[in-house]
Design a protein around this motif. Structure first.
Motif, PDB file in Angstrom:
ATOM      1  N   GLN A  74     -12.303  21.203 -12.830  1.00 39.62           N
ATOM      2  CA  GLN A  74     -12.804  19.672 -13.152  1.00 39.62           C
ATOM      3  C   GLN A  74     -12.985  18.823 -11.987  1.00 39.62           C
ATOM      4  O   GLN A  74     -13.662  18.056 -11.890  1.00 39.62           O
ATOM      5  N   GLN A  75     -11.563  18.911 -11.295  1.00 33.78           N
ATOM      6  CA  GLN A  75     -11.672  18.093 -10.151  1.00 33.78           C
ATOM      7  C   GLN A  75     -12.740  18.388  -9.337  1.00 33.78           C
ATOM      8  O   GLN A  75     -13.221  17.348  -8.624  1.00 33.78           O
ATOM      9  N   ARG A  76     -12.960  19.858  -8.898  1.00 32.95           N
ATOM     10  CA  ARG A  76     -13.958  20.189  -7.889  1.00 32.95           C
ATOM     11  C   ARG A  76     -15.471  19.441  -8.612  1.00 32.95           C
ATOM     12  O   ARG A  76     -16.497  19.085  -7.690  1.00 32.95           O
ATOM     13  N   LYS A  77     -15.667  19.569  -9.835  1.00 36.64           N
ATOM     14  CA  LYS A  77     -16.861  19.237 -10.444  1.00 36.64           C
ATOM     15  C   LYS A  77     -16.966  17.615 -10.339  1.00 36.64           C
ATOM     16  O   LYS A  77     -18.296  17.166  -9.844  1.00 36.64           O
ATOM     17  N   GLU A  78     -15.869  16.701 -10.549  1.00 35.25           N
ATOM     18  CA  GLU A  78     -15.983  15.392 -10.285  1.00 35.25           C
ATOM     19  C   GLU A  78     -16.235  15.003  -8.880  1.00 35.25           C
ATOM     20  O   GLU A  78     -17.095  14.200  -8.687  1.00 35.25           O
ATOM     21  N   LYS A  79     -15.385  15.643  -7.842  1.00 34.53           N
ATOM     22  CA  LYS A  79     -15.841  15.385  -6.549  1.00 34.53           C
ATOM     23  C   LYS A  79     -17.288  15.681  -6.116  1.00 34.53           C
ATOM     24  O   LYS A  79     -17.863  14.857  -5.269  1.00 34.53           O
ATOM     25  N   LEU A  80     -17.842  16.889  -6.538  1.00 32.49           N
ATOM     26  CA  LEU A  80     -19.260  17.196  -6.094  1.00 32.49           C
ATOM     27  C   LEU A  80     -20.083  16.243  -6.746  1.00 32.49           C
ATOM     28  O   LEU A  80     -21.188  15.698  -5.908  1.00 32.49           O
ATOM     29  N   ALA A  81     -19.982  15.515  -7.956  1.00 26.98           N
ATOM     30  CA  ALA A  81     -20.855  14.792  -8.490  1.00 26.98           C
ATOM     31  C   ALA A  81     -20.757  13.546  -7.881  1.00 26.98           C
ATOM     32  O   ALA A  81     -21.880  12.700  -7.707  1.00 26.98           O
ATOM     33  N   ALA A  82     -19.556  13.185  -7.647  1.00 27.79           N
ATOM     34  CA  ALA A  82     -19.519  11.768  -6.993  1.00 27.79           C
ATOM     35  C   ALA A  82     -20.286  11.811  -5.404  1.00 27.79           C
ATOM     36  O   ALA A  82     -20.878  10.970  -5.085  1.00 27.79           O
ATOM     37  N   LYS A  83     -19.848  12.967  -4.606  1.00 26.64           N
ATOM     38  CA  LYS A  83     -20.399  13.281  -3.446  1.00 26.64           C
ATOM     39  C   LYS A  83     -22.215  13.323  -3.567  1.00 26.64           C
ATOM     40  O   LYS A  83     -22.962  12.592  -2.720  1.00 26.64           O
TER      41      LYS A  83
END
Length: 350
Positions: A74-83
Motif C-alpha cells: 500500500q505504501q508503494r502504491k501511494e508513493k507511485l500515485a503521488a509521483k
C-alpha cells in the motif's frame, strides 16, 4: 433406495427454506441493526487496513508477515500515485513548473568543518609549498615506490601487491623476510625510494595498508576492506599496459583530506600518457576512500565508456603520523577515535 430418496427430498425442502430466509435476511438485518443501536451496542465492523495498532503487536508470525507485506504494498502504491500526479502537474505547467527539490542525503547534510580548504587561502598555499611533498609537486623528484607485505604473506596478499605494481609506475615488490620496518626504511632511503607501501593481512585476507613518504614522512595507516583482485571482477578488461595513468582525486576538501590526497598523488609520475587511456581514481565519500582503476573506451566521437581493470579496494584512515613509521615514539597528527569522533553520522574528517 426409497429411504434415501425420501431423505434427499427432505434436504431439498430445507434448502428451499434457507433460500427464502436469505431473501428476507436484508430486511431482518436492518431491523436487527436498528434494535442494536437503540440498545447502545454497535455492530461489528469489517477489519480496516492499515490497522490502528502496531503490526509488531501481532503475535502470530505468519499473520504479522502478511500484514507487513500488505502495508508495504500500500505504501508503494501511494508513493507511485503521488509521483504520477506530480509528473502530470509538472507537464501541465511546462516551463513554469517549480524546480525539483534536492533530496536530502547524508553527504549534502554534512556538518560544516572549520578546516575546509578555500582554494584562495594564502596560508594553505604557503603550507603546501613548504610541506614534505613540495619537492614532488615542484618536479624536483620523481616517484619510486617499494611495495612489501607483512611477515609470511599468503597468496591473496602477494597477488594484490603484484597487481598494484602494474598500476603504479616504477614500483618494485620485495618480500619482507622478517625485517622490521625500522630497518627497511633506511635501506629504502639509501636506494632513493620516495614511498613505502606495506600491506598487512589477517586470516589470509588483506586488511591494512601503511603508506610512508620518504625520507621525512608523513606516514598514514589505513584499514583496507572490500578487496577484489582482477579475476574476481566481472566484465573486466585486458591487463593494463605500461603507460603512465592519469590520477583523479575526488572530494578531499579538508586540510587533513588535502594531506592524504597529496600523499596519493605523489605515488604517480607527473606527465600521464593519455594514449594509454588509463586512469586511477581515489574517491572519498563519507571518509571512505574507494580505489578504482579504469580504461577509457571511445565508442564514438561523442560517447565514451569506461572498463574496469582492477584491482579494487576501500580504505579508511586510522591515523596520520609525523615522520617515518615509528609505532612506539612517533608523534601523531591525527588519530581516529570512534567514541569521540563518530557521535554524528553527518560529521566527516576528509
Amino acid at each position: 433406495m426409497a429411504k434415501a430418496g425420501g431423505k434427499s427430498g427432505g434436504g431439498g425442502k430445507k434448502s428451499m427454506k434457507r433460500k427464502a430466509a436469505a431473501e428476507e435476511s436484508p430486511e431482518a438485518e436492518v431491523v436487527a441493526g436498528d434494535a442494536a443501536t437503540e440498545n447502545g451496542v454497535q455492530p461489528p465492523k469489517a477489519a480496516a487496513f492499515p490497522p490502528g495498532f502496531s503490526i509488531s503487536e501481532i503475535k502470530n508470525k505468519q499473520r504479522r508477515h502478511l500484514m507487513f507485506t500488505r502495508w508495504k504494498q500500500q505504501q508503494r502504491k501511494e508513493k507511485l500515485a503521488a509521483k504520477k500526479k506530480l509528473k502530470k502537474e509538472r507537464d501541465a505547467l511546462g516551463d513554469k513548473a517549480p524546480p525539483k527539490p534536492i533530496p536530502k542525503t547524508i553527504d549534502n547534510q554534512r556538518v560544516y568543518d572549520e578546516t575546509t580548504v578555500d582554494p584562495n587561502d594564502e596560508e594553505v598555499a604557503y603550507d603546501e609549498a613548504t610541506d614534505e611533498f613540495s619537492s614532488y609537486f615542484n618536479r624536483q623528484t620523481s616517484p619510486k615506490i617499494l611495495i612489501t607485505t607483512s611477515d609470511r604473506p599468503h597468496g591473496r596478499t602477494v597477488r594484490l601487491c603484484e597487481q598494484l605494481s602494474t598500476v603504479i609506475p616504477d614500483s618494485h615488490v620485495y618480500y619482507r623476510r622478517g625485517l622490521a620496518l625500522k630497518k627497511i626504511i633506511p635501506q629504502c632511503i639509501s636506494r632513493d625510494f620516495t614511498d613505502l607501501i606495506v600491506i598487512n593481512e589477517d586470516r589470509k585476507i588483506p586488511n591494512g595498508l601503511i603508506l610512508s613518504h620518504l625520507p621525512n614522512g608523513p606516514t598514514a595507516h589505513f584499514k583496507m576492506s572490500s578487496v577484489r583482485l582482477r579475476k574476481e571482477i566481472k566484465r573486466r578488461g585486458k591487463d593494463p599496459t605500461e603507460h603512465i595513468p592519469e590520477i583523479i582525486l575526488n572530494n578531499f576538501t579538508t586540510r587533513l583530506g588535502h594531506s592524504i590526497g597529496r600523499m596519493f598523488a605523489s605515488l604517480f609520475p607527473h606527465n600521464p600518457q593519455f594514449i594509454g587511456r588509463q586512469v586511477a581514481t581515489f574517491h572519498n565519500q563519507r571518509d571512505y576512500i574507494f580505489f578504482r582503476f579504469h580504461r577509457y573506451i571511445f565508442k564514438s566521437e561523442k560517447k565514451v565508456g569506461i572498463q574496469e581493470l582492477g584491482p579494487r579496494f576501500t580504505l579508511k584512515l586510522r591515523s596520520l603520523q609525523k615522520g617515518t613509521f615509528d609505532s612506539k615514539y612517533g608523534e601523531y597528527e591525527w588519530v581516529h577515535k570512534p567514541r569521540e569522533m563518530d557521535t554524528s553520522r553527518r560529521k566527516f574528517h576528509l
